[in-house]
Design an enzyme around this catalytic site. Structure first.
Site, PDB file in Angstrom:
ATOM      1  N   ASP A  34      47.656  34.911  47.492  1.00  0.00           N
ATOM      2  CA  ASP A  34      47.850  35.860  46.396  1.00  0.00           C
ATOM      3  C   ASP A  34      49.336  35.904  46.042  1.00  0.00           C
ATOM      4  O   ASP A  34      50.205  35.912  46.919  1.00  0.00           O
ATOM      5  CB  ASP A  34      47.349  37.253  46.806  1.00  0.00           C
ATOM      6  CG  ASP A  34      47.166  38.174  45.615  1.00  0.00           C
ATOM      7  OD1 ASP A  34      46.005  38.480  45.276  1.00  0.00           O
ATOM      8  OD2 ASP A  34      48.191  38.591  45.015  1.00  0.00           O
ATOM      9  N   ILE A  35      49.625  35.960  44.755  1.00  0.00           N
ATOM     10  CA  ILE A  35      51.017  35.939  44.295  1.00  0.00           C
ATOM     11  C   ILE A  35      51.736  37.244  44.639  1.00  0.00           C
ATOM     12  O   ILE A  35      52.971  37.285  44.676  1.00  0.00           O
ATOM     13  CB  ILE A  35      51.045  35.665  42.762  1.00  0.00           C
ATOM     14  CG1 ILE A  35      52.375  35.094  42.335  1.00  0.00           C
ATOM     15  CG2 ILE A  35      50.689  36.920  41.960  1.00  0.00           C
ATOM     16  CD1 ILE A  35      52.374  34.521  40.919  1.00  0.00           C
ATOM     17  N   ASN A  88      36.659  42.877  44.495  1.00  0.00           N
ATOM     18  CA  ASN A  88      36.814  43.908  43.474  1.00  0.00           C
ATOM     19  C   ASN A  88      35.947  43.510  42.285  1.00  0.00           C
ATOM     20  O   ASN A  88      36.003  42.364  41.825  1.00  0.00           O
ATOM     21  CB  ASN A  88      38.281  44.033  43.049  1.00  0.00           C
ATOM     22  CG  ASN A  88      39.150  44.584  44.164  1.00  0.00           C
ATOM     23  OD1 ASN A  88      38.695  45.351  44.994  1.00  0.00           O
ATOM     24  ND2 ASN A  88      40.406  44.176  44.182  1.00  0.00           N
ATOM     25  N   GLY A  94      38.469  47.774  40.223  1.00  0.00           N
ATOM     26  CA  GLY A  94      39.846  47.291  40.174  1.00  0.00           C
ATOM     27  C   GLY A  94      39.974  45.806  39.899  1.00  0.00           C
ATOM     28  O   GLY A  94      41.024  45.211  40.148  1.00  0.00           O
ATOM     29  N   GLN A  95      38.911  45.186  39.355  1.00  0.00           N
ATOM     30  CA  GLN A  95      38.995  43.747  39.060  1.00  0.00           C
ATOM     31  C   GLN A  95      39.891  43.524  37.854  1.00  0.00           C
ATOM     32  O   GLN A  95      39.708  44.167  36.812  1.00  0.00           O
ATOM     33  CB  GLN A  95      37.593  43.184  38.788  1.00  0.00           C
ATOM     34  CG  GLN A  95      37.570  41.670  38.627  1.00  0.00           C
ATOM     35  CD  GLN A  95      36.149  41.111  38.490  1.00  0.00           C
ATOM     36  OE1 GLN A  95      35.186  41.867  38.354  1.00  0.00           O
ATOM     37  NE2 GLN A  95      36.032  39.800  38.541  1.00  0.00           N
ATOM     38  N   HIS A 101      36.538  36.390  42.916  1.00  0.00           N
ATOM     39  CA  HIS A 101      37.417  35.992  44.021  1.00  0.00           C
ATOM     40  C   HIS A 101      37.224  36.948  45.179  1.00  0.00           C
ATOM     41  O   HIS A 101      37.025  38.146  44.998  1.00  0.00           O
ATOM     42  CB  HIS A 101      38.890  35.971  43.591  1.00  0.00           C
ATOM     43  CG  HIS A 101      39.318  37.193  42.855  1.00  0.00           C
ATOM     44  ND1 HIS A 101      39.047  37.390  41.514  1.00  0.00           N
ATOM     45  CD2 HIS A 101      39.987  38.305  43.261  1.00  0.00           C
ATOM     46  CE1 HIS A 101      39.528  38.551  41.138  1.00  0.00           C
ATOM     47  NE2 HIS A 101      40.099  39.141  42.181  1.00  0.00           N
TER      48      HIS A 101
HETATM   49  P1  5GP Z   1      41.719  41.670  41.419  1.00  0.00           P
HETATM   50  O1  5GP Z   1      42.571  42.867  41.086  1.00  0.00           O
HETATM   51  O2  5GP Z   1      41.085  41.058  40.179  1.00  0.00           O
HETATM   52  O3  5GP Z   1      40.720  41.907  42.517  1.00  0.00           O
HETATM   53  O4  5GP Z   1      42.706  40.614  42.055  1.00  0.00           O
HETATM   54  C1  5GP Z   1      43.455  39.709  41.320  1.00  0.00           C
HETATM   55  C2  5GP Z   1      44.519  39.189  42.246  1.00  0.00           C
HETATM   56  O5  5GP Z   1      45.078  38.034  41.679  1.00  0.00           O
HETATM   57  C3  5GP Z   1      45.671  40.186  42.466  1.00  0.00           C
HETATM   58  O6  5GP Z   1      45.761  40.504  43.858  1.00  0.00           O
HETATM   59  C4  5GP Z   1      46.904  39.446  41.955  1.00  0.00           C
HETATM   60  O7  5GP Z   1      48.046  39.668  42.740  1.00  0.00           O
HETATM   61  C5  5GP Z   1      46.451  37.984  41.986  1.00  0.00           C
HETATM   62  N1  5GP Z   1      47.072  37.147  40.997  1.00  0.00           N
HETATM   63  C6  5GP Z   1      47.294  37.449  39.679  1.00  0.00           C
HETATM   64  N2  5GP Z   1      47.880  36.423  39.058  1.00  0.00           N
HETATM   65  C7  5GP Z   1      48.039  35.435  39.993  1.00  0.00           C
HETATM   66  C8  5GP Z   1      48.590  34.108  39.931  1.00  0.00           C
HETATM   67  O8  5GP Z   1      49.042  33.616  38.891  1.00  0.00           O
HETATM   68  N3  5GP Z   1      48.577  33.400  41.092  1.00  0.00           N
HETATM   69  C9  5GP Z   1      48.084  33.917  42.265  1.00  0.00           C
HETATM   70  N4  5GP Z   1      48.140  33.126  43.348  1.00  0.00           N
HETATM   71  N5  5GP Z   1      47.547  35.149  42.346  1.00  0.00           N
HETATM   72  C10 5GP Z   1      47.526  35.898  41.217  1.00  0.00           C
END
Ligand code: 5GP
Ligand code: ZN
Length: 115
Positions: A34-35, A88, A94-95, A101
């Site tokens: 995760d970034i 999520n 919180g998606q 993923h």
């Molecule tokens: P969500 O909130 O949809 O469950 O999680 C999305 C995740 O993707 C977040 O934890 C966010 O930090 C990660 N993320 C967003 N953009 C990028 C990216 O460009 N690269 C990587 N490796 N992770 C990302």
């Protein structure tokens, strides 16, 4: 926010168009860091194929995502200390990236319930 297969951040990572730190890969899944990590281990496991949310996965592909998540927990060395898998889903879940993923979180004590 990303919500179409043509403009999907994670499809672009699968295609190699956006760099990511890949930690595991199978024929059908990809795992990358995760970034913006929320724990010492924070890896995202995705199906390579675009699906919006966990409920859109067929059981075989869902199982493959889980198997890769467990492999990542082992390779990260958190399988013994413990880890958390999170999908999520939707607005209240919180998606923010609408390519399903599985978050693999570990390496510290994780609070429950999440905020
Ligand atoms: P969500 O909130 O949809 O469950 O999680 C999305 C995740 O993707 C977040 O934890 C966010 O930090 C990660 N993320 C967003 N953009 C990028 C990216 O460009 N690269 C990587 N490796 N992770 C990302
Ligand atoms: Zn996608």
């Amino acid at each position: 926010m990303t919500d179409s297969v043509n403009d999907c951040l994670f499809c672009r990572i699968v295609a190699g168009e956006i760099p990511a730190t890949v930690v595991a890969e199978t024929d059908t899944t990809l795992a990358f860091r995760d970034i913006d990590p929320k724990a010492p281990t924070h890896v995202l496991v995705i199906p390579k194929e675009h699906h919006r949310a966990v409920g859109d996965l067929d059981p075989v592909l869902a199982g493959q995502v889980l198997a890769t998540a467990h492999q990542v927990a082992k390779s990260e060395g958190v399988d013994e200390t413990g880890y958390r898998l999170v999908f999520n889903t939707g607005r209240d879940g919180g998606q923010t990236v609408f390519h399903v993923h599985c978050h693999v979180l570990g390496g510290r004590g994780l609070s429950w319930p999440p905020g």
